[in-house]
Design a protein around this motif. Structure first.
Motif, short mmCIF file in Angstrom:
data_model
loop_
_atom_site.label_atom_id
_atom_site.label_comp_id
_atom_site.label_asym_id
_atom_site.label_seq_id
_atom_site.Cartn_x
_atom_site.Cartn_y
_atom_site.Cartn_z
N THR A 62 103.27 115.93 49.26
CA THR A 62 104.07 114.77 49.62
C THR A 62 103.22 113.51 49.52
O THR A 62 102.01 113.55 49.30
CB THR A 62 104.65 114.92 51.04
N GLY A 63 103.86 112.37 49.69
CA GLY A 63 103.20 111.08 49.66
C GLY A 63 104.24 109.99 49.55
O GLY A 63 105.43 110.26 49.35
N PRO A 64 103.84 108.74 49.66
CA PRO A 64 104.79 107.63 49.51
C PRO A 64 105.23 107.52 48.06
O PRO A 64 104.58 108.03 47.15
CB PRO A 64 103.99 106.41 49.95
N ALA A 65 106.33 106.82 47.84
CA ALA A 65 106.85 106.66 46.48
C ALA A 65 105.88 105.91 45.58
O ALA A 65 105.77 106.20 44.39
CB ALA A 65 108.20 105.94 46.52
N SER A 66 105.14 104.96 46.15
CA SER A 66 104.25 104.11 45.35
C SER A 66 102.83 104.17 45.89
O SER A 66 102.61 104.23 47.11
CB SER A 66 104.75 102.66 45.39
N THR A 67 101.86 104.12 44.99
CA THR A 67 100.46 104.11 45.40
C THR A 67 100.08 102.82 46.11
O THR A 67 99.03 102.76 46.74
CB THR A 67 99.54 104.28 44.17
N SER A 68 100.91 101.81 46.02
CA SER A 68 100.61 100.54 46.70
C SER A 68 101.07 100.55 48.17
O SER A 68 100.78 99.61 48.91
CB SER A 68 101.28 99.38 45.97
N ASP A 69 101.75 101.61 48.58
CA ASP A 69 102.31 101.68 49.93
C ASP A 69 101.32 102.36 50.87
O ASP A 69 101.50 103.52 51.27
CB ASP A 69 103.65 102.42 49.92
N GLU A 70 100.27 101.64 51.24
CA GLU A 70 99.25 102.21 52.11
C GLU A 70 99.80 102.55 53.49
O GLU A 70 99.49 103.59 54.07
CB GLU A 70 98.08 101.24 52.23
N ALA A 71 100.64 101.68 54.03
CA ALA A 71 101.24 101.93 55.34
C ALA A 71 102.15 103.14 55.28
O ALA A 71 102.24 103.93 56.24
CB ALA A 71 102.00 100.70 55.82
N THR A 204 93.93 96.54 40.91
CA THR A 204 95.25 96.70 40.29
C THR A 204 96.24 97.46 41.17
O THR A 204 97.40 97.61 40.78
CB THR A 204 95.10 97.48 38.98
N ASN A 205 95.79 97.98 42.33
CA ASN A 205 96.65 98.84 43.15
C ASN A 205 97.19 100.03 42.36
O ASN A 205 98.33 100.46 42.54
CB ASN A 205 97.80 98.04 43.77
N ASP A 206 96.34 100.55 41.46
CA ASP A 206 96.68 101.72 40.65
C ASP A 206 97.88 101.49 39.75
O ASP A 206 98.55 102.45 39.34
CB ASP A 206 96.94 102.96 41.53
#
Length: 329
Positions: A62-71, A204-206
């Motif tokens: 699992t993980g967040p939808a986007s790699t930029s979503d650190e929270a 680049t936030n990946d």
């Protein structure tokens, strides 16, 4: 009779569903589901499940939808730790400090490890081991290809991912240390002949498209640039066609080492791009192996068995001349 059969079938289905739901979960939380690198980790996780159908445990990715979503990643970690069927957790921290804070707050009683990316050294006591790439060594190898092509130095730009990602910061340090022959520099100002141009490093936030745009802008502002060090392969595997469009006119310069691009990873279109001569070298990781090994490492931690820290999964290196034998993923 029909009602009895239907009732029996329903009871069996409910029992099967309950049994499945009761499987203890070996959770892998990645930085984002939108990244092909992490999908390779998922494929390794699912292979483990296929090979262990009768286990009381299952690998859950699992993980967040986007790699930029650190929270979002931190929230998922918190949620997974609160679930009674989570038996152990492996985390790839997008923001190492935020995940460390999340772990301190949750104070988990189950085994915690990191995969792909680690916590900062001062927070390492919050996890029991790290499984993945030796990121400092990877950064060194990225730098060595650049230094070999340009032994006198030049102007360079480092392309990074998330500012708080410990794995990327370690790679950048390895690259700078190799280029300069010194340790610990966070910016290059002529040491070893190398200077980082204004606006670099780029975070680049990946995001592959953001990476290609940043490289376009840096080239426009610095026509005398000599090299890019990509500490992640996002522009190549995340935006392969824009990357090709940008560097195809520079193919002759890349072939002659007049311009150097040394990049991380060997996934997606990266190996094909190397074959086309549009990157000097690729230093690849083994994400599939990370996902496949993580469940067993978590089981060993659950059982109290000794586990090495760290557990490294190795590197694979590709150039235009070796693409037919280099390992992809």
């Amino acid at each position: 009779m029909r009602k009895a059969l239907l009732l029996a079938a329903a009871v069996l289905a409910l029992s099967a569903g309950t049994a499945l739901a009761q499987k203890k979960q070996l959770v892998i939380v990645v930085k984002g589901l939108d990244n092909p690198f992490f999908e390779a980790i998922n494929q390794g996780c699912q292979k483990w499940n296929r090979e262990n159908p009768d286990s009381e445990y299952e690998c859950f990715y699992t993980g967040p939808a986007s790699t930029s979503d650190e929270a979002g990643e931190a929230q998922i970690v918190q949620d997974m730790l609160s679930k009674p069927d989570t038996a152990a957790i492996a985390i790839s921290p997008s923001n190492a400090k935020l995940i460390a804070q999340t772990l301190r707050t949750a104070n988990p009683t189950i085994p915690v490890m990191t995969v792909d990316a680690d916590l900062a050294p001062e927070d390492s006591e919050l996890r029991q081991t790290y499984l993945g790439t030796d990121n400092y060594l990877m950064g060194q190898r990225i730098g060595e290809y650049i230094k070999k092509a340009k032994p006198e130095g030049g102007k360079i730009c480092l392309i990074l991912g998330n500012p708080g990602a410990d794995n990327i910061l370690r790679r950048a340090q390895g690259t700078r240390d190799v280029l300069t022959g010194q340790e610990g520099l966070t910016e290059l100002n002529g040491e070893g002949g190398w200077t980082e141009v204004a606006g670099c490093p780029v975070f680049t936030n990946d995001d592959g498209a953001k990476g290609v745009q940043a490289m376009t802008d840096i080239l426009a502002a610095n026509p005398d640039l000599d090299a890019f060090a990509l500490e992640g392969g996002w522009p190549l595997f995340g935006a392969p066609q824009p990357y090709r469009d940008l560097f195809r006119p520079m193919a002759d310069r890349i072939a002659s080492n007049d311009f150097v691009i040394s990049a991380a990873d060997t996934i997606g279109e990266e190996v094909a791009i190397a074959r086309e001569g549009l990157v000097t070298a690729l230093v690849g990781q083994r994400p599939f192996e990370m996902g496949y090994k993580a469940p067993q490492v978590m089981l060993d931690l659950i059982a109290g068995k000794p586990v090495e820290d760290p557990v490294y999964t190795g590197l694979d290196e590709c150039t235009k001349d070796t693409v037919d034998t280099c390992i992809q993923k």
